[in-house]
Design a protein around this motif. Structure first.
Motif, short mmCIF file in Angstrom:
data_model
loop_
_atom_site.label_atom_id
_atom_site.label_comp_id
_atom_site.label_asym_id
_atom_site.label_seq_id
_atom_site.Cartn_x
_atom_site.Cartn_y
_atom_site.Cartn_z
N VAL A 145 38.93 46.96 30.27
CA VAL A 145 39.61 46.03 30.63
C VAL A 145 39.03 44.65 31.91
O VAL A 145 37.95 44.91 32.53
N PRO A 146 38.62 42.92 31.31
CA PRO A 146 37.75 42.29 31.90
C PRO A 146 37.88 42.35 33.05
O PRO A 146 38.54 42.51 33.64
N ALA A 147 36.59 42.22 33.85
CA ALA A 147 36.24 42.30 35.41
C ALA A 147 37.03 40.77 36.03
O ALA A 147 37.65 41.28 36.64
N GLU A 148 37.04 39.57 35.37
CA GLU A 148 38.35 38.98 36.04
C GLU A 148 39.54 38.85 36.03
O GLU A 148 40.64 38.93 36.67
N LEU A 149 40.09 39.81 35.64
CA LEU A 149 41.49 40.14 35.57
C LEU A 149 41.78 41.39 36.65
O LEU A 149 43.35 42.30 37.20
N VAL A 150 40.68 42.25 37.48
CA VAL A 150 41.17 42.78 38.97
C VAL A 150 39.94 42.48 39.96
O VAL A 150 40.17 43.67 40.92
N GLY A 151 39.76 41.04 39.62
CA GLY A 151 39.48 40.46 41.47
C GLY A 151 40.41 39.78 42.59
O GLY A 151 41.13 39.47 41.33
N THR A 152 39.47 39.48 43.14
CA THR A 152 40.39 38.74 44.03
C THR A 152 41.57 37.27 43.39
O THR A 152 42.06 37.16 44.00
N ALA A 153 39.84 36.63 42.82
CA ALA A 153 40.58 35.43 42.38
C ALA A 153 42.01 36.09 41.56
O ALA A 153 43.16 35.25 41.71
N TYR A 154 42.07 36.63 40.93
CA TYR A 154 43.09 36.69 39.84
C TYR A 154 44.07 37.41 40.57
O TYR A 154 44.90 37.27 40.57
N ALA A 155 44.19 38.67 41.39
CA ALA A 155 44.69 38.74 42.64
C ALA A 155 46.12 38.09 42.67
O ALA A 155 47.45 38.15 43.17
N SER A 156 45.14 37.12 43.40
CA SER A 156 45.78 35.96 44.35
C SER A 156 46.41 35.32 43.66
O SER A 156 47.81 34.54 43.57
N GLU A 157 46.49 34.61 42.40
CA GLU A 157 47.05 34.06 41.56
C GLU A 157 47.99 34.78 41.55
O GLU A 157 49.06 34.20 41.26
N VAL A 158 47.87 36.32 40.88
CA VAL A 158 49.53 36.55 40.38
C VAL A 158 50.12 36.77 41.56
O VAL A 158 51.79 35.95 40.89
#
Length: 274
Positions: A145-158
């Motif tokens: 799983v790519p790192a960027e898809l489990v970081g806070t930035a991605y979670a906030s966008e979701v």
């Protein structure tokens, strides 16, 4: 030599048919997804079955679903078959993969599935606020799983893209003990506080490397419906939420905005811990 129409030019993606008419999508030699063209409700991979049983527990009717990761478009086909008319967006940056799958395993007529050639974080950032009932993140690169898809930035966008009662799902793969999954749960819970995980009993008990489905929402989850769905699952499956999940992820530290990629998968035949 004539190119194989069932593989992309670089050999990065290939399709393998079985005797039942199903097709498995391989990426870099690893099976990525399975499609049964004449029956899209037939789901072979265990984690896809788990994603589906969660969606089945939601109220009936069409759903606006965003999929991060496309592969064989297995889950979008299933959503179209079980909830006709659902508007779906698939964010899949691999054009060769999408072209091959759509050519060799065509989507059903009159579908509402739109594939955008963009990576998950960029694609989600471009979506409107409160525009999705469900966001499914099922994206891998090199088996991780790519790192960027489990970081806070991605979670906030979701969280921004989801409707107030919307649901986010992640397909996560981890080693026995699930310490990386625990960190993803901690990261996600900071913006979507209602969380749960579903996996086979072997994975939840730390007996083997495997997939876990993470559920997250800003609204309470349909826990009773999920318990019934898990009890009816074809595979021995468990649900962890509330105190049981807190115990499972105790001490986990949330990721920063960049996240961390999942552990590498073990060699074939070495997925069990004991």
């Amino acid at each position: 030599m004539t190119p194989d129409p069932r593989a992309d030019a670089a050999g990065h993606v290939s399709l393998e048919w079985d005797e039942r008419g199903g097709v498995t999508v391989h990426m870099d030699g690893s099976p990525q997804s399975h499609v049964q063209p004449d029956d899209p409700t037939l789901l072979v991979f265990e984690y896809v079955q788990h994603l589906a049983l969660v969606i089945e527990a939601l109220p009936p009717g069409p759903l606006g679903v965003t999929h991060v990761g496309g592969a064989g478009l297995t889950l979008p086909r299933w959503v179209e078959a079980t909830r006709p008319g659902s508007p779906q967006i698939v964010l899949e940056p691999d054009d060769a993969l999408t072209d091959l799958v759509r050519r060799e395993v065509p989507l059903p007529r009159r579908h509402r599935i739109r594939v955008r050639p963009v990576d998950g974080l960029t694609g989600v950032r471009a979506l409107k606020d409160d525009s999705a009932d469900v966001v499914v993140t099922d994206a891998y690169a090199g088996g991780r799983v790519p790192a960027e898809l489990v970081g806070t930035a991605y979670a906030s966008e979701v969280a921004r893209v989801l409707k107030p009662t919307g649901l986010a799902l992640w397909n996560l793969a981890d080693e026995p003990g699930m310490r990386w999954v625990a960190r993803v749960v901690a990261t996600t819970a900071a913006v979507l506080p209602h969380v749960a995980v579903i996996a086979t009993h072997e994975v939840l008990k730390g007996r083997r490397f495997g997939n876990t489905v993470l559920l997250a929402s800003s609204s309470p989850l349909p826990v009773e419906a999920l318990r019934r769905a898990v009890a009816r699952a074809n595979l021995p499956t468990g649900l962890r939420e509330g105190a049981a999940l807190t115990k499972l992820v105790a001490g986990a530290k949330a990721f920063d905005e960049r996240g961390m990629q999942s552990p590498p998968p073990p060699e074939a035949g070495k997925w069990r811990a004991r």
